[in-house]
Enzyme design. Structure first.
Site, PDB file in Angstrom:
ATOM      1  CD  GLU A  24      -7.982  10.571  -3.210  1.00 40.60           C
ATOM      2  OE1 GLU A  24      -7.098  11.046  -2.144  1.00 40.60           O
ATOM      3  OE2 GLU A  24      -8.834  11.031  -3.674  1.00 40.60           O
ATOM      4  CE  LYS A  78      -5.351  -5.797  -6.446  1.00 36.37           C
ATOM      5  NZ  LYS A  78      -5.186  -6.599  -5.037  1.00 36.37           N
ATOM      6  CB  CYS A 107      -4.905   7.780   3.975  1.00 35.63           C
ATOM      7  SG  CYS A 107      -6.471   8.119   3.846  1.00 35.63           S
TER       8      CYS A 107
HETATM    9  P1  NAD Z   1      -0.609  -0.935  -1.288  1.00 35.92           P
HETATM   10  O1  NAD Z   1      -0.139   0.283  -1.884  1.00 35.92           O
HETATM   11  O2  NAD Z   1       0.211  -1.864  -0.632  1.00 35.92           O
HETATM   12  O3  NAD Z   1      -1.994  -1.481  -1.801  1.00 35.92           O
HETATM   13  C1  NAD Z   1      -3.116  -0.832  -2.285  1.00 35.92           C
HETATM   14  C2  NAD Z   1      -3.736  -1.675  -3.525  1.00 35.92           C
HETATM   15  O4  NAD Z   1      -2.734  -1.620  -4.548  1.00 35.92           O
HETATM   16  C3  NAD Z   1      -3.923  -3.292  -3.137  1.00 35.92           C
HETATM   17  O5  NAD Z   1      -5.124  -3.466  -3.664  1.00 35.92           O
HETATM   18  C4  NAD Z   1      -2.670  -4.020  -3.603  1.00 35.92           C
HETATM   19  O6  NAD Z   1      -2.985  -5.210  -4.175  1.00 35.92           O
HETATM   20  C5  NAD Z   1      -2.430  -3.122  -5.031  1.00 35.92           C
HETATM   21  N1  NAD Z   1      -1.183  -3.153  -5.558  1.00 35.92           N
HETATM   22  C6  NAD Z   1      -0.209  -3.579  -4.878  1.00 35.92           C
HETATM   23  N2  NAD Z   1       1.001  -3.494  -5.779  1.00 35.92           N
HETATM   24  C7  NAD Z   1       0.443  -3.054  -7.060  1.00 35.92           C
HETATM   25  C8  NAD Z   1       1.019  -3.155  -8.120  1.00 35.92           C
HETATM   26  N3  NAD Z   1       2.456  -3.216  -8.518  1.00 35.92           N
HETATM   27  N4  NAD Z   1       0.141  -2.838  -9.374  1.00 35.92           N
HETATM   28  C9  NAD Z   1      -1.126  -2.348  -9.144  1.00 35.92           C
HETATM   29  N5  NAD Z   1      -1.556  -2.618  -7.919  1.00 35.92           N
HETATM   30  C10 NAD Z   1      -0.769  -3.119  -6.740  1.00 35.92           C
HETATM   31  O7  NAD Z   1      -1.147  -0.236   0.003  1.00 35.92           O
HETATM   32  P2  NAD Z   1      -1.867  -0.883   1.313  1.00 35.92           P
HETATM   33  O8  NAD Z   1      -0.821  -1.273   2.306  1.00 35.92           O
HETATM   34  O9  NAD Z   1      -2.861  -1.618   0.954  1.00 35.92           O
HETATM   35  O10 NAD Z   1      -2.650   0.564   2.016  1.00 35.92           O
HETATM   36  C11 NAD Z   1      -2.040   1.269   2.884  1.00 35.92           C
HETATM   37  C12 NAD Z   1      -1.781   2.648   1.976  1.00 35.92           C
HETATM   38  O11 NAD Z   1      -2.979   3.305   1.611  1.00 35.92           O
HETATM   39  C13 NAD Z   1      -1.241   3.673   3.151  1.00 35.92           C
HETATM   40  O12 NAD Z   1      -0.057   4.366   2.450  1.00 35.92           O
HETATM   41  C14 NAD Z   1      -2.400   4.796   2.970  1.00 35.92           C
HETATM   42  O13 NAD Z   1      -2.000   5.943   3.670  1.00 35.92           O
HETATM   43  C15 NAD Z   1      -2.828   4.720   1.952  1.00 35.92           C
HETATM   44  N6  NAD Z   1      -4.452   5.104   2.077  1.00 35.92           N
HETATM   45  C16 NAD Z   1      -4.583   6.297   1.218  1.00 35.92           C
HETATM   46  C17 NAD Z   1      -6.041   6.689   1.207  1.00 35.92           C
HETATM   47  C18 NAD Z   1      -6.491   7.858   0.702  1.00 35.92           C
HETATM   48  O14 NAD Z   1      -7.662   8.107   0.509  1.00 35.92           O
HETATM   49  N7  NAD Z   1      -5.498   8.860   0.570  1.00 35.92           N
HETATM   50  C19 NAD Z   1      -6.796   5.971   1.962  1.00 35.92           C
HETATM   51  C20 NAD Z   1      -6.503   4.802   2.399  1.00 35.92           C
HETATM   52  C21 NAD Z   1      -5.340   4.386   2.431  1.00 35.92           C
END
Ligand code: NAD
Length: 482
Positions: free
Chosen positions: A251, A176, A285
């Protein structure tokens, strides 16, 4: 710019719209204009994708030898490189990131498939000495069907990282991707079919997090879940998976510190410190979002950083600026709000880059910003901004440096810049982070390096062989043969 054709899900090797027939608009972050549409999938599409993955796991994909799996992934890596220019442009348009960064990301994506393609038949279990007359084998076996929820900031890289490891280990995947940017995962999944991946081994279901994402996280038919995203969503996803006792790799975010000691090689350090927050407009991240500077060199370092920040350009990714737009208007408002709150608490803007004259109107622009006089207890010091905002702090000595470095809920990555080897190692041991770099910093890079967080940055590891192991479980076979 041209509008792209509507995008489709990939389920059981077929491209299909959402069962609901609904779509989501995807905007170009550099001018806010329509870029394409995505299927707005729901639980029905996720059910179909999980069933297709189960079929492939029990069928053609499950019957492949490790060597055959490796060959498919290696062919996919080669196809990604053949389509490098097309994929880099797509990544740049979709996410807004500078084209040079997008090229790096596509290379990294290819590297994941190359690395895991090569590793597929080198992962093995062990035998265990046990009772007399017995042989015990602890086999590494795939989980089965793996779910992968990925964010919008590095669609190609994170797709390669998580799907590459899972497929190499023999799992069948349901992905997803994020609703704000997911065009390269869709395109690369189509290339995977060309590379010979059996239909159903890799399925991609687009849609909103609260709909398609939640349906995948709580699906009883998955055996492992890999989530990359924000800490809050990570909690929701873990709770949903716990209902089915599905193991989860998380992550999450970071507030990564760069520690600069007075004896550091500043010529080497400063460009890296700047890049670690400007890369992908700070939407990384592992962004180096805090710079901790030994007090004796604080004025000199800040002066040099001010000069560098003031010279940074922001503009449309394809025009090759230092920094692209933020991903969305919502993200822009979040960043503006965090900076305004910090300002009201006394933080000062020390420098900000400039918007290029040719930057289109309507883009989600926030030129890189350096802030000083930041209260270490304030939100700017503690929380992810997820924008190009670097907060500078002064410290006295190793102890205070370590305390400041560890004084956030996160523990993803850190860097120590010093010519004193003993100090570098002492701090590397004291800093609570999944990766500590000494005299270098690889925000997000390093396919070969185990990656993942401590504390609120998550748990479990991806990348490297460690990532491959995460996508397996152990089956013990105990044979009494006399
Ligand atoms: P997000 O948590 O809003 O979304 C991430 C994914 O989760 C998207 O595909 C979104 O559609 C999905 N999602 C949202 N709500 C959900 C739910 N209730 N159930 C299941 N899936 C759901 O994050 P974002 O804003 O897209 O990304 C930014 C965040 O990701 C930052 O906090 C960043 O630090 C983190 N990040 C971490 C890494 C790592 O490897 N540690 C890498 C990249 C980004």
């Amino acid at each position: 710019m041209t509008v792209l054709a509507p995008q489709l899900n990939l389920i059981a090797g077929e491209h299909s719209p959402a069962a609901s027939g609904l779509t989501l608009d995807v905007l170009d972050p550099s001018d806010g204009s329509p870029l394409t549409t995505l299927p707005r999938s729901d639980a029905r599409d996720v059910d179909a994708a999980v069933a297709a993955a189960r079929g492939a796991f029990r069928g053609a994909w499950g019957r492949c030898t490790a060597t055959e799996r490796g060959r498919v992934l290696s062919r996919l890596a080669a196809l990604i490189l053949q389509h490098h220019a097309e994929l880099a442009e797509l990544e740049s348009r979709d996410t807004g990131k500078p084209i040079a960064q997008a090229r790096v990301d596509i290379n990294a994506c290819a590297r994941y498939f190359e690395y895991y393609g090569g590793a597929a038949d080198k992962l093995h279990g062990e035998s265990i000495p046990y009772a007399a007359g017995s042989t015990v084998i602890a086999m590494r076996v795939p989980h089965g069907v793996t779910g992968h929820i990925i964010p919008w900031n590095y669609p190609a890289q994170i797709f390669g990282r998580t799907v590459g490891g899972a497929l190499a280990a023999g799992n069948a995947c349901v992905v997803k991707p994020a609703e704000d940017a997911c065009l390269t995962p869709l395109r690369i999944s189509a290339l995977a079919l060309e590379a010979g991946l059996p239909p159903g081994a890799l399925n991609v279901v687009c849609g909103l997090g609260a709909e398609a994402g939640a349906a995948l996280a709580g699906h009883p038919g998955i055996n492992h879940l890999s989530f990359t995203g924000s800490p809050g969503t990570g909690t929701a996803v873990s709770q949903a998976a716990a209902v089915n006792h599905v193991p989860v790799t998380l992550e999450l975010g970071g507030k990564s510190p760069q520690l600069l000691f007075a004896d550091a090689d500043l010529e080497a350090a400063l460009p890296v410190v700047v890049n670690a927050i400007v890369q992908n407009a700070g939407q990384t991240c592992a962004a180096g979002s805090r710079v901790l500077i030994e007090r004796s060199i604080y004025p000199q370092v800040v002066a040099r950083l001010v000069e560098r920040f003031a010279a940074l350009t922001t503009g449309r990714g394809l025009d090759g600026p230092d920094c692209g737009p933020l991903i969305s208007r919502r993200q822009l408002h979040r960043v503006q709000e965090k900076v305004a709150t910090a300002g009201s608490l006394g933080a000062q803007v020390l420098a900000q880059g400039r918007l290029r004259d040719d930057a289109p109107a309507g883009g989600f622009w926030f030129p890189p910003m350096l802030m000083g006089n930041v209260d270490p207890a304030s939100a700017l010091a503690q929380e992810e901004v997820f924008g190009p905002v670097l907060a500078a702090f002064a410290f006295d000595g190793e102890d205070e440096a370590a305390e400041l470095a560890n004084a956030t809920p996160y523990g993803l990555t850190a860097a120590v810049w010093t010519r004193d080897g003993g100090r570098a190692l002492r701090l590397a041991q004291r800093i609570e982070a999944g990766q500590v770099f000494v005299n270098n910093y690889g925000a997000g890079g390093g396919i070969e390096l185990p990656f993942g967080g401590m504390k609120h940055s998550g748990h479990g590891r991806e990348k490297a062989f460690e990532g491959l192991r995460s996508f397996t479980t152990i089956k013990t076979i105990a044979i009494q043969h006399g």
